[in-house]
Scaffold this motif. Structure first.
Motif, PDB file in Angstrom:
ATOM      1  N   LEU A 105       6.771  -5.442  -3.219  1.00 33.46           N
ATOM      2  CA  LEU A 105       7.359  -5.338  -1.886  1.00 33.46           C
ATOM      3  C   LEU A 105       8.533  -4.363  -1.837  1.00 33.46           C
ATOM      4  N   ASP A 106       9.051  -3.979  -2.988  1.00 32.46           N
ATOM      5  CA  ASP A 106      10.154  -3.026  -3.019  1.00 32.46           C
ATOM      6  C   ASP A 106       9.685  -1.572  -2.965  1.00 32.46           C
ATOM      7  N   ALA A 107       8.375  -1.369  -2.931  1.00 35.25           N
ATOM      8  CA  ALA A 107       7.834  -0.011  -2.873  1.00 35.25           C
ATOM      9  C   ALA A 107       8.066   0.605  -1.490  1.00 35.25           C
ATOM     10  N   ASP A 108       7.897   1.928  -1.410  1.00 33.96           N
ATOM     11  CA  ASP A 108       7.858   2.621  -0.124  1.00 33.96           C
ATOM     12  C   ASP A 108       6.407   2.639   0.352  1.00 33.96           C
ATOM     13  N   PHE A 109       6.200   2.423   1.669  1.00 35.73           N
ATOM     14  CA  PHE A 109       4.847   2.272   2.191  1.00 35.73           C
ATOM     15  C   PHE A 109       4.541   3.288   3.286  1.00 35.73           C
ATOM     16  N   LEU A 110       3.286   3.767   3.277  1.00 36.17           N
ATOM     17  CA  LEU A 110       2.703   4.503   4.394  1.00 36.17           C
ATOM     18  C   LEU A 110       1.563   3.641   4.913  1.00 36.17           C
ATOM     19  N   LEU A 111       1.676   3.196   6.157  1.00 37.32           N
ATOM     20  CA  LEU A 111       0.685   2.318   6.764  1.00 37.32           C
ATOM     21  C   LEU A 111      -0.012   3.074   7.891  1.00 37.32           C
ATOM     22  N   LEU A 112      -1.346   3.124   7.842  1.00 41.22           N
ATOM     23  CA  LEU A 112      -2.118   3.770   8.903  1.00 41.22           C
ATOM     24  C   LEU A 112      -3.049   2.744   9.520  1.00 41.22           C
ATOM     25  N   ALA A 113      -2.919   2.554  10.830  1.00 42.39           N
ATOM     26  CA  ALA A 113      -3.697   1.522  11.509  1.00 42.39           C
ATOM     27  C   ALA A 113      -4.306   2.068  12.780  1.00 42.39           C
ATOM     28  N   GLY A 114      -5.512   1.583  13.090  1.00 42.11           N
ATOM     29  CA  GLY A 114      -6.168   1.918  14.334  1.00 42.11           C
ATOM     30  C   GLY A 114      -6.535   0.655  15.081  1.00 42.11           C
ATOM     31  N   ALA A 187       0.982  12.348   7.678  1.00 41.87           N
ATOM     32  CA  ALA A 187       0.959  11.621   6.407  1.00 41.87           C
ATOM     33  C   ALA A 187       1.566  12.407   5.253  1.00 41.87           C
ATOM     34  N   ALA A 188       1.527  13.740   5.331  1.00 45.60           N
ATOM     35  CA  ALA A 188       1.937  14.577   4.194  1.00 45.60           C
ATOM     36  C   ALA A 188       3.327  14.254   3.644  1.00 45.60           C
ATOM     37  N   PRO A 189       4.339  14.014   4.505  1.00 45.50           N
ATOM     38  CA  PRO A 189       5.675  13.739   3.943  1.00 45.50           C
ATOM     39  C   PRO A 189       5.756  12.434   3.153  1.00 45.50           C
ATOM     40  N   TYR A 190       4.724  11.589   3.279  1.00 45.75           N
ATOM     41  CA  TYR A 190       4.772  10.262   2.661  1.00 45.75           C
ATOM     42  C   TYR A 190       3.650  10.057   1.648  1.00 45.75           C
ATOM     43  N   ALA A 191       3.085  11.149   1.146  1.00 49.94           N
ATOM     44  CA  ALA A 191       1.917  11.052   0.269  1.00 49.94           C
ATOM     45  C   ALA A 191       2.238  10.419  -1.082  1.00 49.94           C
ATOM     46  N   ALA A 192       3.501  10.301  -1.431  1.00 43.01           N
ATOM     47  CA  ALA A 192       3.866   9.686  -2.711  1.00 43.01           C
ATOM     48  C   ALA A 192       3.988   8.165  -2.602  1.00 43.01           C
ATOM     49  N   ARG A 193       3.767   7.627  -1.413  1.00 37.06           N
ATOM     50  CA  ARG A 193       3.951   6.189  -1.188  1.00 37.06           C
ATOM     51  C   ARG A 193       2.659   5.396  -1.409  1.00 37.06           C
ATOM     52  N   LYS A 209      -9.950  10.175   3.851  1.00 36.33           N
ATOM     53  CA  LYS A 209     -10.186  11.569   3.454  1.00 36.33           C
ATOM     54  C   LYS A 209      -8.878  12.355   3.447  1.00 36.33           C
ATOM     55  N   VAL A 210      -8.075  12.173   4.494  1.00 39.21           N
ATOM     56  CA  VAL A 210      -6.796  12.884   4.574  1.00 39.21           C
ATOM     57  C   VAL A 210      -5.915  12.532   3.384  1.00 39.21           C
ATOM     58  N   LEU A 211      -5.825  11.248   3.071  1.00 33.54           N
ATOM     59  CA  LEU A 211      -4.962  10.818   1.970  1.00 33.54           C
ATOM     60  C   LEU A 211      -5.476  11.313   0.625  1.00 33.54           C
ATOM     61  N   GLN A 212      -6.782  11.254   0.442  1.00 33.94           N
ATOM     62  CA  GLN A 212      -7.354  11.756  -0.809  1.00 33.94           C
ATOM     63  C   GLN A 212      -7.114  13.249  -0.959  1.00 33.94           C
ATOM     64  N   LEU A 221      -4.253   3.869  -2.847  1.00 32.93           N
ATOM     65  CA  LEU A 221      -4.932   3.903  -1.549  1.00 32.93           C
ATOM     66  C   LEU A 221      -5.677   2.587  -1.346  1.00 32.93           C
ATOM     67  N   HIS A 222      -5.224   1.798  -0.399  1.00 42.35           N
ATOM     68  CA  HIS A 222      -5.781   0.464  -0.157  1.00 42.35           C
ATOM     69  C   HIS A 222      -6.412   0.442   1.235  1.00 42.35           C
ATOM     70  N   GLN A 223      -7.657  -0.050   1.314  1.00 48.71           N
ATOM     71  CA  GLN A 223      -8.369  -0.109   2.579  1.00 48.71           C
ATOM     72  C   GLN A 223      -8.912  -1.517   2.812  1.00 48.71           C
ATOM     73  N   GLU A 224      -8.818  -1.971   4.065  1.00 52.73           N
ATOM     74  CA  GLU A 224      -9.357  -3.281   4.425  1.00 52.73           C
ATOM     75  C   GLU A 224     -10.558  -3.084   5.321  1.00 52.73           C
ATOM     76  N   VAL A 225     -11.689  -3.667   4.907  1.00 50.40           N
ATOM     77  CA  VAL A 225     -12.934  -3.506   5.647  1.00 50.40           C
ATOM     78  C   VAL A 225     -13.512  -4.882   5.941  1.00 50.40           C
ATOM     79  N   PHE A 226     -13.837  -5.135   7.212  1.00 53.16           N
ATOM     80  CA  PHE A 226     -14.487  -6.382   7.596  1.00 53.16           C
ATOM     81  C   PHE A 226     -15.864  -6.088   8.169  1.00 53.16           C
ATOM     82  N   THR A 227     -16.797  -6.967   7.874  1.00 53.87           N
ATOM     83  CA  THR A 227     -18.125  -6.890   8.477  1.00 53.87           C
ATOM     84  C   THR A 227     -18.440  -8.242   9.100  1.00 53.87           C
ATOM     85  N   SER A 228     -19.270  -8.255  10.130  1.00 57.48           N
ATOM     86  CA  SER A 228     -19.658  -9.515  10.757  1.00 57.48           C
ATOM     87  C   SER A 228     -20.480 -10.345   9.776  1.00 57.48           C
TER      88      SER A 228
END
Length: 337
Positions: A105-114, A187-193, A209-212, A221-228
């Motif tokens: 939790l002490d890390a720096d985070f970049l969060l991308l949400a839609g 995202a570029a300024p925070y790519a080290a997070r 793709k952008v982050l990679q 790089l952490h992704q959350e995926v839900f399916t029905s």
């Protein structure tokens, strides 16, 4: 399986409702930021209906559990929950699960949400600000201003933590759909997070793709995926633990305890554990969510179905206990490793 009581229903937007929940038995539930609940939705359809909804509450900031449900077109579960659930109702749920969780939790985070993908991201954001020491940047995409879930809460959090939290909104009504060039610039300024991404499939693919391309390694790089869910994860599966017949010896590490069991041939590992009273984590039971993932330390298994573990995960020994069938005389797994 447990029962929760709905304490309050909060209308976040025209299409999204937050259910404020408390365990019906009065006990306290431990969970980690970014995890989800699986809710049973009343239905006369064969197999019932169950859906996974991320917790938007913070385990260190909010006194009660909260999940946010956004309507989807022709979505049986989301529409039923938004139309029918009221304060005082009770719902059956599975315990909090999921691996979309920060390790530090002490890390720096970049969060991308839609859209409604902000729900687990908000849990991470609030917990990091309250219990961590790093900086947090949220890039949040929506159709228009009226679609912004948690708008007022985000404004309040930004005012409370002006030196640590940055919130950037992308509105389709103003900027059009998110683009690779636009997301890259943000995202570029925070790519080290540490990067966490959740949202509709197209948004997730674009953000990943952008982050990679920016050089964010897989482990950050952490992704959350839900399916029905197609089946009923609440259904009891009977496993003949006492019957004679071919079986594998399985040794299981879970929450610091070690358990040895006989694993009947042809049975799935999770079913065996649950039948033996071992409270292993799980959610979908369909190989689609990774809540039941564990690490194979010894022996071999085969997976009936797998939608979430990639080749690197498998090479590192991760398996889905809900889909694993033994193919060796001895198997050792760990849910702690």
């Amino acid at each position: 399986m447990a029962t929760v009581r709905v304490v309050e229903v909060v209308r976040e937007t025209a299409d999204a409702h937050t259910l404020v929940l408390e365990p019906a038995g009065g006990e306290r539930w431990d969970y980690r930021p970014g995890q989800f609940l699986t809710l049973r939705v009343p239905s006369e359809r064969p197999g019932g209906a169950a859906r996974c909804y991320s917790l938007c509450s913070s385990p260190v900031r909010d006194p009660r559990l909260k999940v946010t449900v956004k309507r989807t077109r022709e979505g049986y579960a989301s529409n039923w929950l938004c139309d029918h659930v009221r304060a005082g109702d009770e719902l059956e749920v599975l315990p909090p699960a999921g691996t979309f969780v920060p390790a530090d939790l002490d890390a720096d985070f970049l969060l991308l949400a839609g859209g409604s993908g902000v729900t687990p991201v908000l849990s991470i954001l609030k917990t990091a600000l309250h219990a961590g020491s790093g900086h947090v940047t949220l890039v949040y995409a929506n159709r228009d201003e009226a679609s912004v879930i948690f708008r007022d809460e985000l404004v309040a959090l930004a005012a409370e933590h002006p030196d640590r939290l940055t919130v950037v909104h992308w509105l389709e009504s103003v900027q059009g759909l998110p683009t690779e060039v636009g997301l890259r610039a943000l995202a570029a300024p925070y790519a080290a997070r540490e990067a966490f991404v959740c949202g509709p499939g197209a948004f997730m693919d674009l953000a990943a793709k952008v982050l990679q391309d920016l050089g964010v390694p897989r482990e950050r790089l952490h992704q959350e995926v839900f399916t029905s869910l197609e089946g009923d994860p609440f259904a009891e599966v009977v496993v003949p633990l006492d019957d004679e017949g071919e079986r594998t010896e399985v040794v299981v590490e879970l929450d610091g305890d070690v358990t040895s069991l006989g694993w009947p041939a042809g049975s799935r590992l999770l079913d065996v554990l649950l039948a033996a009273g071992v409270e292993a984590p799980y959610s979908c039971r369909e190989g689609a969510c990774s809540a039941c993932a564990c690490r194979l330390l010894e022996g071999t298994v085969e997976l009936d179905h797998n939608e979430v573990l990639d080749a690197t995960d498998l090479a590192e020994g991760l398996i889905l206990s809900c889909q694993a069938r033994a193919t060796s005389p001895v198997v050792k797994v760990s849910f702690d490793a």
